[in-house]
Design an enzyme around this catalytic site. Structure first.
Site, PDB file in Angstrom:
ATOM      1  N   GLY A   1       0.668  -1.173   0.111  1.00 30.87           N
ATOM      2  CA  GLY A   1      -0.054  -0.071   0.021  1.00 30.87           C
ATOM      3  C   GLY A   1       0.904   1.068  -0.117  1.00 30.87           C
ATOM      4  O   GLY A   1       1.875   1.257   0.682  1.00 30.87           O
TER       5      GLY A   1
ATOM      6  N   ARG B   1       0.812  -4.985  -5.471  1.00 34.77           N
ATOM      7  CA  ARG B   1       0.902  -6.340  -4.757  1.00 34.77           C
ATOM      8  C   ARG B   1       1.335  -7.531  -5.760  1.00 34.77           C
ATOM      9  O   ARG B   1       0.542  -7.510  -6.960  1.00 34.77           O
ATOM     10  CB  ARG B   1      -0.294  -6.513  -4.109  1.00 34.77           C
ATOM     11  CG  ARG B   1      -0.599  -5.656  -3.084  1.00 34.77           C
ATOM     12  CD  ARG B   1      -1.254  -6.043  -1.788  1.00 34.77           C
ATOM     13  NE  ARG B   1      -1.121  -4.861  -0.635  1.00 34.77           N
ATOM     14  CZ  ARG B   1      -1.648  -3.801  -0.477  1.00 34.77           C
ATOM     15  NH1 ARG B   1      -2.773  -3.482  -1.095  1.00 34.77           N
ATOM     16  NH2 ARG B   1      -1.805  -3.045   0.623  1.00 34.77           N
TER      17      ARG B   1
ATOM     18  N   ASP C   1       0.061   1.978   8.635  1.00 38.56           N
ATOM     19  CA  ASP C   1      -0.519   1.114   9.788  1.00 38.56           C
ATOM     20  C   ASP C   1       0.116   1.206  11.091  1.00 38.56           C
ATOM     21  O   ASP C   1      -0.182   1.020  12.108  1.00 38.56           O
ATOM     22  CB  ASP C   1      -0.626  -0.302   9.489  1.00 38.56           C
ATOM     23  CG  ASP C   1      -1.566  -0.612   7.994  1.00 38.56           C
ATOM     24  OD1 ASP C   1      -2.229   0.631   7.861  1.00 38.56           O
ATOM     25  OD2 ASP C   1      -1.335  -1.512   7.343  1.00 38.56           O
TER      26      ASP C   1
ATOM     27  N   GLU D   1     -10.489  -1.360  11.336  1.00 36.50           N
ATOM     28  CA  GLU D   1     -11.020  -2.161  10.112  1.00 36.50           C
ATOM     29  C   GLU D   1     -10.335  -3.551  10.856  1.00 36.50           C
ATOM     30  O   GLU D   1     -11.109  -4.727  10.430  1.00 36.50           O
ATOM     31  CB  GLU D   1     -10.348  -2.093   8.785  1.00 36.50           C
ATOM     32  CG  GLU D   1      -8.845  -1.952   8.948  1.00 36.50           C
ATOM     33  CD  GLU D   1      -8.279  -2.025   7.531  1.00 36.50           C
ATOM     34  OE1 GLU D   1      -9.099  -1.932   6.441  1.00 36.50           O
ATOM     35  OE2 GLU D   1      -7.026  -1.711   7.190  1.00 36.50           O
TER      36      GLU D   1
HETATM   37  P1  ADP Z   1       2.689  -4.347   2.854  1.00 34.90           P
HETATM   38  O1  ADP Z   1       4.177  -4.248   2.240  1.00 34.90           O
HETATM   39  O2  ADP Z   1       2.216  -2.961   2.636  1.00 34.90           O
HETATM   40  O3  ADP Z   1       2.505  -5.101   3.956  1.00 34.90           O
HETATM   41  P2  ADP Z   1       1.598  -6.644   1.331  1.00 34.90           P
HETATM   42  O4  ADP Z   1       1.544  -7.571   2.200  1.00 34.90           O
HETATM   43  O5  ADP Z   1       0.660  -6.606   0.307  1.00 34.90           O
HETATM   44  O6  ADP Z   1       1.920  -5.070   1.712  1.00 34.90           O
HETATM   45  O7  ADP Z   1       3.130  -6.964   0.588  1.00 34.90           O
HETATM   46  C1  ADP Z   1       3.397  -6.352  -0.785  1.00 34.90           C
HETATM   47  C2  ADP Z   1       4.005  -7.377  -1.403  1.00 34.90           C
HETATM   48  O8  ADP Z   1       5.468  -8.142  -0.912  1.00 34.90           O
HETATM   49  C3  ADP Z   1       3.258  -8.699  -2.036  1.00 34.90           C
HETATM   50  O9  ADP Z   1       2.642  -8.476  -3.037  1.00 34.90           O
HETATM   51  C4  ADP Z   1       4.546  -9.661  -2.422  1.00 34.90           C
HETATM   52  O10 ADP Z   1       5.055  -9.334  -3.541  1.00 34.90           O
HETATM   53  C5  ADP Z   1       5.619  -9.126  -1.237  1.00 34.90           C
HETATM   54  N1  ADP Z   1       5.513 -10.211  -0.184  1.00 34.90           N
HETATM   55  C6  ADP Z   1       4.742 -10.217   0.933  1.00 34.90           C
HETATM   56  N2  ADP Z   1       5.082 -11.070   1.701  1.00 34.90           N
HETATM   57  C7  ADP Z   1       6.168 -11.756   1.149  1.00 34.90           C
HETATM   58  C8  ADP Z   1       6.932 -12.960   1.499  1.00 34.90           C
HETATM   59  N3  ADP Z   1       6.539 -13.551   2.874  1.00 34.90           N
HETATM   60  N4  ADP Z   1       7.865 -13.207   0.802  1.00 34.90           N
HETATM   61  C9  ADP Z   1       8.364 -12.718  -0.280  1.00 34.90           C
HETATM   62  N5  ADP Z   1       7.706 -11.573  -0.554  1.00 34.90           N
HETATM   63  C10 ADP Z   1       6.481 -11.180  -0.097  1.00 34.90           C
HETATM   64  O1  F6P Z   2      -1.280  -1.486   4.835  1.00 31.32           O
HETATM   65  C1  F6P Z   2      -1.890  -0.229   4.210  1.00 31.32           C
HETATM   66  C2  F6P Z   2      -3.404  -0.375   3.969  1.00 31.32           C
HETATM   67  O2  F6P Z   2      -3.972   0.875   3.690  1.00 31.32           O
HETATM   68  C3  F6P Z   2      -4.293  -1.003   5.097  1.00 31.32           C
HETATM   69  O3  F6P Z   2      -4.249  -0.001   6.389  1.00 31.32           O
HETATM   70  C4  F6P Z   2      -5.532  -1.547   4.527  1.00 31.32           C
HETATM   71  O4  F6P Z   2      -5.872  -2.517   5.124  1.00 31.32           O
HETATM   72  C5  F6P Z   2      -4.589  -1.758   3.141  1.00 31.32           C
HETATM   73  O5  F6P Z   2      -3.626  -1.222   3.010  1.00 31.32           O
HETATM   74  C6  F6P Z   2      -5.634  -1.727   1.880  1.00 31.32           C
HETATM   75  O6  F6P Z   2      -5.285  -2.158   0.791  1.00 31.32           O
HETATM   76  P1  F6P Z   2      -5.758  -2.079  -0.622  1.00 31.32           P
HETATM   77  O7  F6P Z   2      -5.287  -0.592  -1.021  1.00 31.32           O
HETATM   78  O8  F6P Z   2      -5.197  -2.969  -1.469  1.00 31.32           O
HETATM   79  O9  F6P Z   2      -7.380  -1.635  -0.551  1.00 31.32           O
END
Ligand code: ADP
Ligand code: F6P
Length: 329
Positions: A11, A72, A127, A222
């Site tokens: 995000g 993502r 977050d 949420e």
């Molecule tokens: P954030 O970084 O905001 O927590 P996400 O959880 O959606 O967002 O993770 C973003 C991206 O990071 C994922 O779409 C994926 O490409 C990569 N990612 C997430 N978890 C893993 C993991 N355990 N190992 C490798 N890549 C990961």
């Molecule tokens: O991790 C940041 C965040 O804005 C969370 O607070 C929320 O749950 C999520 O991303 C929303 O994701 P998306 O932009 O995919 O709807």
């Protein structure tokens, strides 16, 4: 270390642009070539590289979002995806990588480190759920956005003697909900770290409705449930005396112009990431503890869950905010 790439992932958060700008400027002055990867890990797999220089990042300190864009990318979570990513980086002669993102993105950064690439991470998430840093980039701006919106809601709530349920972001963390409850003078925070007590919530609302302060605001994280679900539970069997309305703040929370705090934090963290990579550091996240920049090992950061501070919980209780009951572990 000659060519360093930077990407934003997960995000978006307000302050990612100032961080990219700082990395570009500090990197250039350190004699590094800085390259941007568009669209997060997906763009890495798709070979979307662009050269960065002070001209390209000019003015970005003022912009929310990430001009590099973000995504993502499920493919990157596979072994094959990570191997391919390394190959693409090698083809582009990249010696080191800076990843700006949340928990998931930094897991990805750790995976690349384990495969031998020097990587430094920056906590870019509204977050504030990353262990090992007091603040993530974007948290302050998101909170400022949330409080200005809740202040507006309060005006109409007061005019109509209503109760408003406001759903805020935060994924599994109640940080945004609790902090914004405190700084808007709201009455109730419904957060995943505590078990909500509906009876007490109704008591608080009724007590206020019967007094001069006949409006209330409940901030729902949420991570507990959708605001609509909470509304249904609250109003089932006509429990509440007054009218209740729901506002889901949604993605507007991520779009605020970066505050001074976030511009400075992002700039300091970006500079630190460049210095760290140059001095041979790898596999760590830049963190801010008591106002000081530090490096924290990915393993340390990613193996632990960030807790709400006891001081904040005490503060909320001592000023009369209803936050529910302690969850037995
Ligand atoms: P954030 O970084 O905001 O927590 P996400 O959880 O959606 O967002 O993770 C973003 C991206 O990071 C994922 O779409 C994926 O490409 C990569 N990612 C997430 N978890 C893993 C993991 N355990 N190992 C490798 N890549 C990961
Ligand atoms: O991790 C940041 C965040 O804005 C969370 O607070 C929320 O749950 C999520 O991303 C929303 O994701 P998306 O932009 O995919 O709807």
């Amino acid at each position: 270390m000659k060519r360093v790439a930077v990407l934003t992932s997960g995000g978006d958060s307000p302050g990612m642009n100032p961080a990219i700008r700082a990395i570009t400027r500090a990197g250039g002055l350190q004699g590094l070539e800085i390259v941007g990867i568009r669209n997060g890990y997906q763009g890495l797999l798709d070979n979307e590289f662009i050269p960065l220089d002070p001209h390209v990042v000019s003015g970005r300190i003022r912009d929310a979002g990430t001009f590099l864009q973000t995504s993502r990318c499920p493919e990157f979570q596979t072994d094959a995806g990570q191997e391919r990513a390394l190959q693409v980086l090698k083809n582009n002669r990249i010696d080191g990588l800076i990843v700006i993102g949340g928990d998931g993105s930094l897991n990805g950064a750790r995976a690349l480190t384990r495969r031998g690439l020097p990587v430094i991470g920056l906590p870019g998430t509204i977050d504030n759920d990353l262990y090992g840093t007091d603040m993530g980039i974007g948290v302050d701006t998101a909170l400022n956005t949330i409080i200005s919106l809740i202040d507006m809601i309060r005006a109409t709530a007061a005019s109509h003697r209503r109760c408003f349920v406001v759903e805020v972001m935060g994924r599994a963390s109640g940080y945004l909900a609790l902090m914004s409850t405190i700084s808007t003078g709201s009455q109730v925070a419904v957060i995943p770290e505590f078990r909500m007590n509906l009876e007490k919530i109704v008591e608080v609302l009724d007590r206020r409705f019967d007094s001069q302060h006949n409006n209330s605001v409940i901030v729902v994280a949420e991570g507990v449930c959708q605001g609509a679900e909470f509304m249904n539970r609250l109003t089932a069997n006509g429990k509440v005396k007054q009218e209740v309305r729901l506002t889901v703040l949604g993605h507007v929370q991520r779009g605020g112009t970066p505050t001074h705090f976030d511009r400075l934090l992002a700039t300091r963290m970006g500079e630190m990431a460049v210095l760290a990579l140059r001095s041979g550091e790898r596999g760590s996240m830049v963190s801010s503890i008591n106002g000081k920049m530090q490096l924290r090992d990915f393993d340390d950061v990613l193996s632990r869950r960030k807790q709400l501070s006891l001081e904040t919980i005490r503060l909320a209780r001592n000023i009369g905010i209803e936050i529910g009951d302690v969850v037995e572990m």
